[in-house]
Structure formats: structure tokens, C-alpha cells
Enzyme design. Structure first.
Site, PDB file in Angstrom:
ATOM      1  N   ASP A  34      44.992 124.482  38.068  1.00 23.35           N
ATOM      2  CA  ASP A  34      44.145 125.379  39.164  1.00 23.35           C
ATOM      3  C   ASP A  34      44.601 125.321  40.465  1.00 23.35           C
ATOM      4  OD1 ASP A  34      42.096 126.228  37.045  1.00 23.35           O
ATOM      5  OD2 ASP A  34      41.668 123.941  36.756  1.00 23.35           O
ATOM      6  N   MET A 136      36.096 133.448  32.869  1.00 28.23           N
ATOM      7  CA  MET A 136      35.242 132.354  33.467  1.00 28.23           C
ATOM      8  C   MET A 136      33.893 132.113  32.778  1.00 28.23           C
ATOM      9  SD  MET A 136      37.807 131.146  35.375  1.00 28.23           S
ATOM     10  CE  MET A 136      36.606 129.847  36.083  1.00 28.23           C
TER      11      MET A 136
HETATM   12  C1  DX5 Z   1      37.219 126.019  37.801  1.00 23.07           C
HETATM   13  C2  DX5 Z   1      38.525 125.770  37.039  1.00 23.07           C
HETATM   14  C3  DX5 Z   1      38.727 125.241  35.774  1.00 23.07           C
HETATM   15  C4  DX5 Z   1      38.147 123.692  35.695  1.00 23.07           C
HETATM   16  C5  DX5 Z   1      37.442 123.339  34.538  1.00 23.07           C
HETATM   17  O1  DX5 Z   1      37.232 126.790  38.830  1.00 23.07           O
HETATM   18  O2  DX5 Z   1      39.282 127.204  36.904  1.00 23.07           O
HETATM   19  O3  DX5 Z   1      39.922 125.290  35.170  1.00 23.07           O
HETATM   20  O4  DX5 Z   1      39.225 122.934  36.016  1.00 23.07           O
HETATM   21  O5  DX5 Z   1      36.828 122.212  34.755  1.00 23.07           O
HETATM   22  P1  DX5 Z   1      35.581 121.895  33.446  1.00 23.07           P
HETATM   23  O6  DX5 Z   1      36.255 121.966  32.294  1.00 23.07           O
HETATM   24  O7  DX5 Z   1      35.412 120.360  33.729  1.00 23.07           O
HETATM   25  O8  DX5 Z   1      34.516 122.805  33.605  1.00 23.07           O
HETATM   26 ZN    ZN Z   2      41.025 127.260  35.609  1.00 28.47          ZN
END
Ligand code: DX5
Ligand code: ZN
Length: 217
Positions: A34, A136
């Protein structure tokens, strides 16, 4: 359905022990990285130098999620750092078709990402440019947020739009054994998980639990 892919997000890993953290998730097919800029999203994370370190320390596919605006000036650096996949947000790319072509020209697999409030039609005219659509299921910026089930009809619609094209449908945000089953039933075939994997001591067990949940167990 295409084979399930699990993509642990290193956002929730211990960066002081990155190589060991990567070893601990060796049963996953991909590693999700990320990249945040403190502008498109309200958090700052990592750049090409860490992507390069990830590349050197894993055999998995390096799946880079770019949450930056602008994105075009940085594509080459992330490709050179060893990203296998570069995914960009619809909301951050005024010239999305050109950006996706530029990624492919760099020899990297292009993906397109939709925020929770963005409709599936936003990718209709670029589906021929991508082999991954990322939905998302939280508002991007932080790990550990709660899954938004309202995005599930969007997965259903994207799965319909994709048809039999070889395009993966990835879901990111709040994925755990409690939510993975519903996301997969709605059409996801690629699961990003940060806290549900790196927040537990036994990462192989956490990955296996996601597979079981995805299979409806
Ligand atoms: C959020 C990121 C995700 C994040 C997910 O903006 O894009 O990839 O790391 O984390 P979890 O699985 O803890 O929601
Ligand atoms: Zn992500």
C-alpha cells in the site's frame, strides 16, 4: 471461479523485520503493498525503495496499490523497483486510459481501483486495458478499518461486466474470516488482508482460515 488468491498487506507488518514478516506469509500467492501520499489519502506510507526490498525478499507476486495523486510521474520508479502489478485509482487518474497503457508499456500488469462510493461503470471503458479490478471495502488510508458490506452489489455487477475475460476481482479492506465468504460469494477471487493476517501470531493459520471462509466453510 478463478483460483483464490490471498494477498497479505504489509501495511500491518513490522517493518523492522520485513524479511521475516514476508517469510511468515510464504503460503500466500501475492504480497500487497500500500503506497500512500498524504494527499490522495490521509496517510503516508512507503515508496519504491521498500517495494525493491519486498521484491528481494519474496517469491510472491508483488501487487502494488498506488494511493497517490498524481500517479503518472512515479510509474517508472515502481516498475523499476520490481512491482509485478501496479493498480491505480479511478479517482486519482484524470487520464485513466493513458495511465493504464503506460503501466502496460512498462511491462507491468495494470489494475484499476474503485473507492467505496465510485460506481462500477467508472471502469467500463478501460476493462480491456486491465487484468485486475480492485474494489475498496473501506475508504483507503489505514489498515484495521471495518468492512463495508454495501460494496457487495458492486462486486456482483463487476463480475457480470468482466464475464469470461481473464480479469481478477480483488477486494481490499476489513477482510477477515468473518467477511471473506460474503465477498467471495459476491464475486471476489482475490483477497487482500492486513490486520487479519499480520495481527495474528500464526500467519499460515490466518491465511488458511481465509481460504476456508472463502470456500464457504
Ligand atoms: C487500506 C489499504 C489496505 C489495508 C487493508 O487503504 O489499501 O490494503 O492494508 O488492511 P485491513 O485488512 O487491516 O483492512
Ligand atoms: Zn491496499
Amino acid at each position: 471461479m478463478a483460483d483464490l488468491v490471498i494477498a497479505p498487506s504489509i501495511l500491518s507488518a513490522d517493518f523492522g523485520r520485513l524479511a521475516e514478516e514476508l517469510d511468515s506469509v510464504a503460503t500466500a500467492e501475492w504480497i500487497h503493498v500500500d503506497v500512500m501520499d498524504g494527499h490522495f489519502v490521509p496517510n503516508l506510507t512507503i515508496g519504491p525503495m521498500i517495494v525493491e526490498a519486498v521484491r528481494r525478499n519474496t517469491r510472491a507476486v508483488v501487487d502494488v496499490h498506488l494511493m497517490i495523486e498524481p500517479v503518472d510521474p512515479y510509474l517508472e520508479a515502481f516498475a523499476a523497483a520490481g512491482a509485478d502489478r501496479l493498480s491505480v485509482h479511478v479517482e486519482a487518474c484524470p487520464h485513466l486510459d493513458r495511465t493504464l497503457s503506460a503501466i502496460a508499456d512498462l511491462g507491468v500488469r495494470p489494475g484499476v481501483v474503485l473507492n467505496p462510493a465510485t460506481p462500477p461503470s467508472a471502469v467500463e471503458y478501460v476493462l480491456h486495458r486491465v487484468d485486475l479490478v480492485l474494489v475498496m471495502s473501506v475508504n483507503p488510508g489505514f489498515g484495521g478499518q471495518s468492512y463495508i458490506p454495501a460494496v457487495e452489489p458492486k462486486l456482483v455487477e463487476l463480475r457480470r461486466m468482466i464475464g469470461d475475460r481473464p480479469i481478477r476481482l480483488e477486494i481490499d479492506g476489513g477482510i477477515s474470516p468473518a467477511t471473506a465468504g460474503a465477498a467471495v460469494r459476491a464475486g471476489a477471487d482475490t483477497l487482500v488482508a492486513g490486520s487479519a493476517i499480520f495481527g495474528t501470531p500464526d500467519r499460515a493459520a490466518a491465511i488458511a482460515a481465509l481460504r476456508t471462509a472463502a470456500a464457504g466453510g
